[in-house]
Design a protein around this motif. Structure first.
Motif, mmCIF file in Angstrom:
data_model
loop_
_atom_site.group_PDB
_atom_site.id
_atom_site.type_symbol
_atom_site.label_atom_id
_atom_site.label_comp_id
_atom_site.label_asym_id
_atom_site.label_seq_id
_atom_site.Cartn_x
_atom_site.Cartn_y
_atom_site.Cartn_z
ATOM 1 N N MET A 1 -22.811 88.139 85.859
ATOM 2 C CA MET A 1 -21.858 87.144 86.266
ATOM 3 C C MET A 1 -21.995 86.912 87.771
ATOM 4 N N ASP A 2 -21.856 85.658 88.176
ATOM 5 C CA ASP A 2 -21.957 85.356 89.605
ATOM 6 C C ASP A 2 -20.576 85.274 90.240
ATOM 7 N N ASP A 3 -20.515 84.901 91.515
ATOM 8 C CA ASP A 3 -19.231 84.887 92.221
ATOM 9 C C ASP A 3 -18.375 83.658 91.922
ATOM 10 N N THR A 4 -18.827 82.806 90.978
ATOM 11 C CA THR A 4 -17.989 81.711 90.482
ATOM 12 C C THR A 4 -17.452 82.034 89.095
ATOM 13 N N LEU A 5 -17.709 83.241 88.616
ATOM 14 C CA LEU A 5 -17.306 83.771 87.317
ATOM 15 C C LEU A 5 -18.164 83.243 86.161
ATOM 16 N N ARG A 6 -19.281 82.606 86.475
ATOM 17 C CA ARG A 6 -20.211 82.131 85.448
ATOM 18 C C ARG A 6 -21.048 83.317 84.961
ATOM 19 N N THR A 7 -21.173 83.415 83.647
ATOM 20 C CA THR A 7 -22.003 84.462 83.061
ATOM 21 C C THR A 7 -23.460 84.021 83.056
ATOM 22 N N ARG A 8 -24.322 84.830 82.459
ATOM 23 C CA ARG A 8 -25.738 84.449 82.372
ATOM 24 C C ARG A 8 -25.931 83.178 81.553
ATOM 25 N N HIS A 9 -25.012 82.908 80.669
ATOM 26 C CA HIS A 9 -25.060 81.651 79.909
ATOM 27 C C HIS A 9 -24.367 80.596 80.754
ATOM 28 N N PRO A 10 -25.030 79.491 81.070
ATOM 29 C CA PRO A 10 -24.474 78.524 82.033
ATOM 30 C C PRO A 10 -23.162 77.865 81.617
#
Length: 164
Positions: A1-10
């Motif tokens: 997960m990135d710092d925008t709360l997006r997981t590996r699935h876009p």
């Protein structure tokens, strides 16, 4: 997960206890709102720097920021201040209950690093510092604000005055 709360699935965002950060209802609500806005094209970054927490015990505990041990571990140059409830007029009016406010500010920048309270209404009183941290994070924001007298928020002001 990135710092925008997006997981590996876009197309999938995650928030709440599943991401393993500060596991509080209020934090989850913040993350959920941010995840929703980001799923609609936003690109806001999650931050936990001014994430308050409270213990609804007797006495109450309210806190935001780093602990003194975390400040020390990060090698920060800081100053601390502590003021007891009994040190302010309203504290004496309500019977000088046990409790205190403790503040940690970064030397030089005056950035608020930590604020902890133990005592009556601590869970509510911490929010003034949360707002100050979100509005720029300097102790001067609280120090330069007028506080009603006699009131428990004067304890917040008093501990900030102690670091001036």
């Amino acid at each position: 997960m990135d710092d925008t709360l997006r997981t590996r699935h876009p197309d999938i965002y995650a928030y709440g206890d599943i991401i393993g950060q500060a596991m509080f209802k209020h934090t989850s609500s913040y993350e959920g709102e941010l995840a929703y806005r980001n799923s609609q094209g936003g690109a806001e970054t999650v931050t936990y720097r001014a994430n308050p927490h409270a213990v609804f015990s007797h006495p109450q505990i309210g806190a935001v920021g780093l602990t003194e041990a975390q400040c020390r571990d990060q090698g920060l140059d800081y100053a601390t201040a502590r003021v007891d409830y009994a040190d302010i007029a309203k504290g004496r009016i309500v019977g000088a209950p046990p409790g205190f406010a403790k503040l940690i500010v970064e030397r030089g920048s005056d950035r608020i690093l930590d604020f902890h309270m133990i005592g009556p209404q601590a869970a509510d009183l911490v929010h003034e510092v949360v707002i100050a941290m979100n509005a720029g994070g300097t102790a001067g924001l609280v120090r330069d604000s007028i506080h009603t007298h006699p009131s428990l928020p004067e304890l917040v002001r008093a501990v900030f005055d102690s670091t001036a």
